[in-house]
Design a protein around this motif. Structure first.
Motif, short mmCIF file in Angstrom:
data_model
loop_
_atom_site.label_atom_id
_atom_site.label_comp_id
_atom_site.label_asym_id
_atom_site.label_seq_id
_atom_site.Cartn_x
_atom_site.Cartn_y
_atom_site.Cartn_z
N UNK A 181 -1.07 87.59 6.69
CA UNK A 181 0.36 87.59 6.39
C UNK A 181 0.61 87.69 4.89
N UNK A 182 1.85 88.00 4.57
CA UNK A 182 2.28 87.98 3.18
C UNK A 182 2.45 86.53 2.74
N UNK A 183 1.93 86.19 1.56
CA UNK A 183 2.10 84.85 1.00
C UNK A 183 3.39 84.83 0.21
N UNK A 184 4.32 83.95 0.57
CA UNK A 184 5.60 83.81 -0.13
C UNK A 184 5.53 82.52 -0.94
N UNK A 185 5.26 82.65 -2.23
CA UNK A 185 4.96 81.51 -3.08
C UNK A 185 6.17 81.08 -3.90
N UNK A 186 6.58 79.81 -3.80
CA UNK A 186 7.69 79.33 -4.61
C UNK A 186 7.37 79.44 -6.10
N UNK A 187 8.34 79.93 -6.88
CA UNK A 187 8.18 80.00 -8.32
C UNK A 187 9.55 80.09 -8.98
N UNK A 188 9.63 79.56 -10.17
CA UNK A 188 10.87 79.64 -10.95
C UNK A 188 10.87 80.82 -11.90
N UNK A 189 9.74 81.52 -12.00
CA UNK A 189 9.65 82.60 -12.98
C UNK A 189 9.80 83.98 -12.36
N UNK A 190 10.16 84.05 -11.10
CA UNK A 190 10.40 85.33 -10.45
C UNK A 190 11.82 85.82 -10.68
N UNK A 191 12.17 86.88 -10.01
CA UNK A 191 13.49 87.52 -10.15
C UNK A 191 14.65 86.58 -9.84
N UNK B 219 14.67 83.14 -9.98
CA UNK B 219 14.65 81.85 -10.67
C UNK B 219 14.35 80.69 -9.73
N UNK B 220 14.89 79.52 -10.07
CA UNK B 220 14.64 78.32 -9.27
C UNK B 220 15.04 78.55 -7.82
N UNK B 221 14.18 78.19 -6.91
CA UNK B 221 14.44 78.38 -5.49
C UNK B 221 13.96 79.72 -4.97
N UNK B 222 13.51 80.60 -5.86
CA UNK B 222 13.01 81.91 -5.45
C UNK B 222 11.54 81.86 -5.06
N UNK B 223 11.12 82.94 -4.48
CA UNK B 223 9.71 83.09 -4.10
C UNK B 223 9.22 84.45 -4.59
N UNK B 224 7.93 84.50 -4.86
CA UNK B 224 7.31 85.78 -5.19
C UNK B 224 6.27 86.04 -4.10
N UNK B 225 6.15 87.27 -3.69
CA UNK B 225 5.36 87.61 -2.50
C UNK B 225 4.11 88.42 -2.86
N UNK B 226 3.02 88.06 -2.21
CA UNK B 226 1.74 88.73 -2.42
C UNK B 226 1.09 89.00 -1.07
N UNK B 227 0.38 90.12 -0.98
CA UNK B 227 -0.33 90.48 0.25
C UNK B 227 -1.78 90.79 -0.10
N UNK B 228 -2.67 90.32 0.74
CA UNK B 228 -4.11 90.53 0.54
C UNK B 228 -4.44 92.02 0.61
N UNK B 229 -5.22 92.48 -0.33
CA UNK B 229 -5.62 93.88 -0.40
C UNK B 229 -6.73 94.14 0.62
N UNK B 230 -6.51 95.02 1.61
CA UNK B 230 -7.51 95.22 2.67
C UNK B 230 -8.89 95.64 2.16
#
Length: 89
Positions: free
Chosen positions: A53-63, A65-76
């Motif tokens: 699955x896509x990892x949706x990681x909480x972070x304040x430094x994404x688009x 800000x506070x309460x946002x998440x940045x998303x990463x997917x494992x490279x096959x």
């Protein structure tokens, strides 16, 4: 684990932790691109479905800000790399 990885910071490590790097016996993926570029993601206890699955990681430094998440997917073709796919609320 090579020397370059030992000097890296693990996502979610406390900012006051004197040793925010990887721990022996743990499995990590490298976050590539986006606001968390270069951090390591501890995936030690993740199940195969979670790894797919896509990892949706909480972070304040994404688009968003506070309460946002940045998303990463494992490279096959290189599963130790997780590519940034964007930010979300």
């Amino acid at each position: 684990m090579d020397d370059r990885m030992l000097r890296r910071r693990v996502y979610g490590a406390d900012h006051e932790d004197p040793d925010p790097g990887p721990r022996p016996g743990r499995a990590y993926g490298e976050l590539v691109g986006g606001p968390l570029d270069g951090l390591l993601l501890d995936i030690t206890d993740w199940s195969p479905p979670q790894l797919a699955e896509e990892a949706r990681l909480p972070t304040e430094i994404g688009r968003y800000g506070a309460g946002g998440r940045t998303c990463y997917r494992r490279r096959p073709e290189a599963p130790h790399h997780w590519d940034w796919t964007g930010d979300s609320r």
